[in-house]
Design a protein around this motif. Sequence first.
Motif, PDB file in Angstrom:
ATOM      1  N   ASP A 135       0.807  -1.213   0.000  1.00 10.43           N
ATOM      2  CA  ASP A 135       0.000   0.000   0.000  1.00 10.43           C
ATOM      3  C   ASP A 135       0.847   1.273   0.000  1.00 10.43           C
ATOM      4  O   ASP A 135       0.316   2.374   0.185  1.00 10.43           O
ATOM      5  CB  ASP A 135      -0.936   0.018   1.208  1.00 10.43           C
ATOM      6  CG  ASP A 135      -2.029  -1.042   1.105  1.00 10.43           C
ATOM      7  OD1 ASP A 135      -2.517  -1.260  -0.018  1.00 10.43           O
ATOM      8  OD2 ASP A 135      -2.378  -1.651   2.132  1.00 10.43           O
ATOM      9  N   PHE A 136       2.155   1.123  -0.223  1.00 12.01           N
ATOM     10  CA  PHE A 136       3.066   2.263  -0.191  1.00 12.01           C
ATOM     11  C   PHE A 136       3.930   2.289  -1.451  1.00 12.01           C
ATOM     12  O   PHE A 136       4.141   1.263  -2.095  1.00 12.01           O
ATOM     13  CB  PHE A 136       3.981   2.191   1.046  1.00 12.01           C
ATOM     14  CG  PHE A 136       3.255   2.291   2.348  1.00 12.01           C
ATOM     15  CD1 PHE A 136       3.196   3.493   3.037  1.00 12.01           C
ATOM     16  CD2 PHE A 136       2.613   1.178   2.890  1.00 12.01           C
ATOM     17  CE1 PHE A 136       2.521   3.588   4.240  1.00 12.01           C
ATOM     18  CE2 PHE A 136       1.934   1.266   4.097  1.00 12.01           C
ATOM     19  CZ  PHE A 136       1.882   2.476   4.765  1.00 12.01           C
ATOM     20  N   ASN A 137       4.414   3.465  -1.778  1.00 11.30           N
ATOM     21  CA  ASN A 137       5.414   3.574  -2.826  1.00 11.30           C
ATOM     22  C   ASN A 137       6.610   2.706  -2.430  1.00 11.30           C
ATOM     23  O   ASN A 137       7.143   2.846  -1.326  1.00 11.30           O
ATOM     24  CB  ASN A 137       5.844   5.031  -2.973  1.00 11.30           C
ATOM     25  CG  ASN A 137       6.984   5.219  -3.944  1.00 11.30           C
ATOM     26  OD1 ASN A 137       8.135   4.997  -3.594  1.00 11.30           O
ATOM     27  ND2 ASN A 137       6.673   5.656  -5.147  1.00 11.30           N
ATOM     28  N   ASP A 156       4.077  10.177   5.548  1.00 12.07           N
ATOM     29  CA  ASP A 156       3.885  11.120   4.445  1.00 12.07           C
ATOM     30  C   ASP A 156       5.175  11.263   3.659  1.00 12.07           C
ATOM     31  O   ASP A 156       6.205  10.664   3.993  1.00 12.07           O
ATOM     32  CB  ASP A 156       3.468  12.493   4.993  1.00 12.07           C
ATOM     33  CG  ASP A 156       4.553  13.172   5.837  1.00 12.07           C
ATOM     34  OD1 ASP A 156       5.752  12.868   5.645  1.00 12.07           O
ATOM     35  OD2 ASP A 156       4.223  14.006   6.698  1.00 12.07           O
ATOM     36  N   TYR A 361       0.233   6.484   2.645  1.00 13.58           N
ATOM     37  CA  TYR A 361      -0.675   5.347   2.452  1.00 13.58           C
ATOM     38  C   TYR A 361      -1.478   5.584   1.182  1.00 13.58           C
ATOM     39  O   TYR A 361      -2.384   6.420   1.154  1.00 13.58           O
ATOM     40  CB  TYR A 361      -1.582   5.230   3.682  1.00 13.58           C
ATOM     41  CG  TYR A 361      -2.450   4.003   3.737  1.00 13.58           C
ATOM     42  CD1 TYR A 361      -1.897   2.728   3.893  1.00 13.58           C
ATOM     43  CD2 TYR A 361      -3.839   4.116   3.676  1.00 13.58           C
ATOM     44  CE1 TYR A 361      -2.714   1.602   3.972  1.00 13.58           C
ATOM     45  CE2 TYR A 361      -4.660   3.004   3.769  1.00 13.58           C
ATOM     46  CZ  TYR A 361      -4.087   1.747   3.911  1.00 13.58           C
ATOM     47  OH  TYR A 361      -4.905   0.629   3.998  1.00 13.58           O
ATOM     48  N   ARG A 362      -1.130   4.872   0.117  1.00 11.81           N
ATOM     49  CA  ARG A 362      -1.684   5.184  -1.202  1.00 11.81           C
ATOM     50  C   ARG A 362      -3.199   5.077  -1.312  1.00 11.81           C
ATOM     51  O   ARG A 362      -3.805   5.816  -2.110  1.00 11.81           O
ATOM     52  CB  ARG A 362      -0.992   4.323  -2.263  1.00 11.81           C
ATOM     53  CG  ARG A 362       0.457   4.744  -2.489  1.00 11.81           C
ATOM     54  CD  ARG A 362       1.081   4.146  -3.729  1.00 11.81           C
ATOM     55  NE  ARG A 362       1.229   2.710  -3.660  1.00 11.81           N
ATOM     56  CZ  ARG A 362       1.956   1.988  -4.516  1.00 11.81           C
ATOM     57  NH1 ARG A 362       2.598   2.592  -5.501  1.00 11.81           N
ATOM     58  NH2 ARG A 362       2.052   0.683  -4.388  1.00 11.81           N
ATOM     59  N   LEU A 365      -4.782   8.386  -1.200  1.00 11.10           N
ATOM     60  CA  LEU A 365      -4.623   9.230  -2.383  1.00 11.10           C
ATOM     61  C   LEU A 365      -5.675   8.951  -3.448  1.00 11.10           C
ATOM     62  O   LEU A 365      -5.946   9.811  -4.290  1.00 11.10           O
ATOM     63  CB  LEU A 365      -3.225   9.039  -2.981  1.00 11.10           C
ATOM     64  CG  LEU A 365      -2.042   9.280  -2.042  1.00 11.10           C
ATOM     65  CD1 LEU A 365      -0.728   9.074  -2.782  1.00 11.10           C
ATOM     66  CD2 LEU A 365      -2.103  10.675  -1.428  1.00 11.10           C
ATOM     67  N   SER A 366      -6.250   7.765  -3.421  1.00  8.99           N
ATOM     68  CA  SER A 366      -7.245   7.394  -4.435  1.00  8.99           C
ATOM     69  C   SER A 366      -8.671   7.725  -4.024  1.00  8.99           C
ATOM     70  O   SER A 366      -9.608   7.501  -4.802  1.00  8.99           O
ATOM     71  CB  SER A 366      -7.134   5.893  -4.746  1.00  8.99           C
ATOM     72  OG  SER A 366      -7.427   5.109  -3.604  1.00  8.99           O
ATOM     73  N   SER A 381       1.665  13.871  -7.780  1.00 11.43           N
ATOM     74  CA  SER A 381       2.560  13.058  -8.611  1.00 11.43           C
ATOM     75  C   SER A 381       3.972  13.000  -8.048  1.00 11.43           C
ATOM     76  O   SER A 381       4.758  12.112  -8.419  1.00 11.43           O
ATOM     77  CB  SER A 381       2.605  13.611 -10.037  1.00 11.43           C
ATOM     78  OG  SER A 381       3.125  14.935 -10.062  1.00 11.43           O
ATOM     79  N   MET A 383       4.876  11.912  -5.384  1.00  8.78           N
ATOM     80  CA  MET A 383       5.071  10.647  -4.680  1.00  8.78           C
ATOM     81  C   MET A 383       5.900   9.675  -5.523  1.00  8.78           C
ATOM     82  O   MET A 383       6.688   8.896  -4.976  1.00  8.78           O
ATOM     83  CB  MET A 383       3.710  10.029  -4.341  1.00  8.78           C
ATOM     84  CG  MET A 383       3.785   8.665  -3.681  1.00  8.78           C
ATOM     85  SD  MET A 383       4.667   8.662  -2.088  1.00  8.78           S
ATOM     86  CE  MET A 383       3.427   9.446  -1.036  1.00  8.78           C
ATOM     87  N   ASP A 384       5.736   9.740  -6.832  1.00  7.83           N
ATOM     88  CA  ASP A 384       6.438   8.805  -7.718  1.00  7.83           C
ATOM     89  C   ASP A 384       7.697   9.402  -8.327  1.00  7.83           C
ATOM     90  O   ASP A 384       8.334   8.772  -9.179  1.00  7.83           O
ATOM     91  CB  ASP A 384       5.499   8.344  -8.829  1.00  7.83           C
ATOM     92  CG  ASP A 384       4.316   7.553  -8.285  1.00  7.83           C
ATOM     93  OD1 ASP A 384       4.518   6.767  -7.348  1.00  7.83           O
ATOM     94  OD2 ASP A 384       3.197   7.748  -8.803  1.00  7.83           O
TER      95      ASP A 384
END
Length: 452
Positions: A135-137, A156, A361-362, A365-366, A381, A383-384
């Motif tokens: 659930d994380f990058n 975060d 926690y992705r 974000l959704s 964005s 995050m990536d």
Amino acid sequence: MGRPGLNRRQLLGGLGGLTVGGSFGFAALGTGADALASDANTRVRYWNLFSGGDGYNMIAMLNSFRKDHPAIAVKDSTLQWGSPFYTKLAMAAAGNRAPDLGVMHMGRVTGFSPGRLLDAWDVDLLAEYGVRQQDFNPRLWNRGVIDGKLYAVPLDIHVQLCFYRKDVLKKAGLLGDDGRIVPVTSTGEWFDVLKEAKKATKKGLQTIGMWSSDQNFQWWFFVAFYTQLGGTWFNDADTEVTFDTDKAAQVLEFLRRHITDGYADPSFAGLASAEQFVNGSPFVWEGNWSVPVYDTAKIDYGATPLPPVFGGPATHAESHAFVLPHQSDRGGPANEGAHRLAAYIVRHARQWALGGHIPAYRPVLSTAAYQKMSPQNEYVSAMDHQATEPKVWFAGSTGILAQRVGPVVVSSTMGSARPETAARRMKGELTRLLATKNPMDGKTAAQGGAVA
């Protein structure tokens, strides 16, 4: 749990080597003090460094946790941000007086002697409470992994942003049909944007505020643009400096040009840049924690990651992360409560996003609620595309790396050193640091163990 702890003399000597100072005092925030008198079955002591708006948001999340988990009493204490916080946390861990849960900047974890001053997380217990690696990058999660064990759970990322005034950019013809700044993909395009924005800027205001004389901000900006160029720091074994002085000089010249071309005024230092932005200056570069400031000012603005002027997108990112300060007898209900509390806050971080931070926690974000948040939805964005400091003991927020190299970046930006000269000085500092032993455990970066 882990190797034997450091004694007080070793720790103080180590902290002295890290140029740590300040008071050891702290003040309780929120309803933590009241929690001691509760009839809860389990009590969790939690130390953090959040004040101001972040402190308000953290208290709101803690109070939600208390409401949902009345059997767990949380005693939260807020310590002074920066070196004093890390001093007290290290002292407590070394003296077996540590809280059940703490917060650190992710970049500081490697240098905090994991296994001696920090205990590893029980990933199965975290999963039971809804926090799982998937659930994380991946890169963000792995920053908290040392020697195959998880020592930090990310809450975060907080990033450096390009804030812009929509009213000024509209006047300059620099807004797209979507109401956002036109795309910029090169240094030439960026300075063209500044040139047009300057024409639309009120007299007496600079075109861009960029904290020209601040060693932290200048270092963070350098990390971002150097990463865009594909620059590296050390080899995988941390035995050799791979810092590219030619790429570094390109970045330093780029930063300097904002002043020499008349877009940034060094006399507007620090908070004056924010004031100028509120008063109509078209741009300011600074951290996402300024989002609440500009929201309160009721100005029409947007925010994007720092412009990808050297190719691929990348902007400087740090992370607040939950850690387990070392306890010789860690385990039982308090430890389980610490895992449950950290997992709860991570999973309910939309409140935290109000402070401008990007939740780690992705699934947050959704959500529709997060995607409606502006300008957060404009820079999520990042995050990536994180540009982070190297994973070595001397890096991280308020760490030695920024203290040593940040002033060198400033010397170039402000014009007291040529970019090429500053780049060579930076490489020299990196070489010295790589050979320096961490005062916490007496090991160089190469001796610090395997990392993820």
